[in-house]
Scaffold this active site. Structure first.
Site, PDB file in Angstrom:
ATOM      1  CG  ASP A  45     -11.088  14.450 -16.064  1.00 11.50           C
ATOM      2  OD1 ASP A  45     -10.465  13.865 -16.969  1.00 11.50           O
ATOM      3  OD2 ASP A  45     -11.930  13.888 -15.333  1.00 11.50           O
TER       4      ASP A  45
ATOM      5  CE  LYS B 112     -13.888   5.978 -18.461  1.00  9.51           C
ATOM      6  NZ  LYS B 112     -14.182   7.291 -17.923  1.00  9.51           N
TER       7      LYS B 112
ATOM      8  CE1 TYR C 170     -18.178   9.015 -16.078  1.00 12.23           C
ATOM      9  CE2 TYR C 170     -17.359   9.227 -13.836  1.00 12.23           C
ATOM     10  CZ  TYR C 170     -17.930   8.470 -14.842  1.00 12.23           C
ATOM     11  OH  TYR C 170     -18.239   7.164 -14.588  1.00 12.23           O
TER      12      TYR C 170
ATOM     13  NE  ARG D 107      -3.142  -0.162   3.064  1.00  8.48           N
ATOM     14  CZ  ARG D 107      -2.642   0.189   4.242  1.00  8.48           C
ATOM     15  NH1 ARG D 107      -2.231   1.430   4.441  1.00  8.48           N
ATOM     16  NH2 ARG D 107      -2.541  -0.691   5.218  1.00  8.48           N
TER      17      ARG D 107
END
Ligand SMILES: *Cc1c(COP(=O)(O)O)cnc(C)c1O
Length: 408
Positions: free
Chosen positions: A203, A228, A138, A84
């Site tokens: 973005d 994407k 979005y 992590r």
């Protein structure tokens, strides 16, 4: 073994770079960034390190490195400690994406939404809970801010209203350009100026660094849904923030504390996806531009949206019933998401932006007759044949009775 190999690589890489690597073009970076150390180690494909933990007989040393991470969030030097905290395979993707976006650093997350959440938490942890944002965003980004799920408060503004909306507790200005789903473009340079010392987050999911590098226009933070175009094949979910090393350190600390890490296999797939990013974007953009020409001339189409910077995303409003087009495509895949090798089409008012309240959706230009298409790598004529058929069954001038009740 691969871990040790990776550990030794940092210094080799720096040396090689100082000695012999001239500035490299984007297409070259896409293939080589994050991999520069491999050949000298006799490796070709990057190693995938699946370790969750890393043995060490030096607990004093580990304590010092954990203290250092708690101070500035810099990637711990020496061997990794725990999955992590950081992973060598994921770090290769982060290095590569930072090179492509022209930033010092990049920090990867489990999804685009995890990446945006981490940015909001970094700012909220400083007491800066107010966000100024421009619609459309979005759908889930809009919802995250509107619902205040992370304790933030949002003020929605037009681009010209950003400066006036800033408050002493404003921690972030959030925009998309080209925006999802209308492909509206913003003047990032002017926005960055209006933000003053407040970080501007752009973005860049739709444009990718192939078409636009927001940091060069003054944005401090660049967000990607790597699900994407960066992944590019519809088989990996991820998010990433490209930024300066100071902000990256805070993001790594939040990632460590909240756990939205990227899996190493996903890191590998993303690094592989980056190597074909420039040719995928260029090829799909060429096809998209031709489809835009044909749609613009088509009497069944009321309006076509396509950004000046180009790209592989198209949005268009039709006179007929958009649900019929979705029902009638055969080659084109009727699915939400974007950026894959195959062409996808969806109806934002029903799916990607369904969660945005209708008045806000309409106010942002997301009409009920808008379709959003992500153009892939198929042959243009095959795509046009399919789209033409699907549109053909939508007679010109058809009324759309009770469209809103047919929504989902
Ligand atoms: C998909 C998308 C997101 C969210 O990313 P996930 O990887 O689905 O969490 C954020 N911004 C834009 C512009 C997107 O298209």
């Amino acid at each position: 073994m691969f871990t040790l190999v990776d550990m030794n690589s940092a210094s080799t890489h720096a040396y090689d770079h100082a000695r012999s690597t001239p500035p490299r073009a984007l297409a070259t970076e896409a293939v080589h960034a994050g991999r520069d150390d491999l050949a000298r180690q006799g490796l070709h494909a990057p190693p995938i390190d699946l370790s969750t933990t890393y043995p060490s007989y030096d607990s004093r040393g580990e304590a010092a490195r954990i203290d250092a991470f708690a101070t500035d969030g810099a990637e711990p030097e020496g061997p990794p400690i725990y999955g992590r905290l950081g992973n060598p395979t994921v770090a290769r993707f982060e290095t590569a994406l930072a090179r492509l976006e022209g930033t010092e650093s990049a920090v990867a997350f489990a999804s685009g939404m995890a990446a945006l959440s981490a940015v909001l938490l970094v700012r909220a942890s400083l007491g800066l809970r107010h966000v100024v944002a421009v619609r459309p965003l979005y759908g889930c980004s809009d919802q995250l801010l509107t619902a205040g799920l992370l304790g933030s408060e949002v003020t929605w503004v037009d681009p010209a209203g950003v400066a006036d909306a800033l408050r002493p507790d404003t921690g972030l200005v959030l925009v998309e350009s080209p925006a999802n789903p209308t492909l509206a473009e913003l003047d990032l340079r002017a926005l960055a100026h209006a933000c003053g010392s407040v970080p501007l987050l752009a973005d860049n999911t739709f444009a990718t660094p192939v078409l636009q590098r927001p940091v060069e226009q003054g944005a401090r933070l660049v967000l990607h849904s790597a699900t994407k175009y960066l992944g590019g094949h519809g088989d990996v979910m991820a998010g990433v923030v490209a930024c300066d090393e100071e902000f990256a350190g805070r993001l790594r600390q939040v990632r460590f504390a909240t756990g939205g890490i990227l899996h190493p296999l996903a890191g590998y797939l993303l690094l592989r996806g980056l190597s074909t990013l420039p040719i995928r974007i260029r090829a799909a953009s060429e096809t998209a531009a031709e489809l835009v020409r044909r749609l613009t001339a088509d009497p069944r189409v009321a309006r076509v949206h396509y950004p000046r910077i180009g790209g592989a995303m198209i949005a268009f409003e039709i006179h007929g019933d958009p649900h019929a087009v979705i029902a009638d495509v055969r080659l084109i895949t009727p699915a939400v998401s974007l950026g894959s090798v195959d062409t996808l089409i969806q109806h934002p008012a029903s799916i990607s932006h369904r969660i945005v309240p209708e008045p806000a959706r309409h106010g942002a230009g997301v009409s009920d007759r808008l379709l959003r298409m992500s153009v892939g790598l198929e042959d243009i004529e095959d795509l046009w044949t399919d789209l033409n058929e699907a549109l053909g069954r939508t007679p010109r001038g058809t009324k759309m009775p009770a469209l809103s009740t047919r929504g989902v």
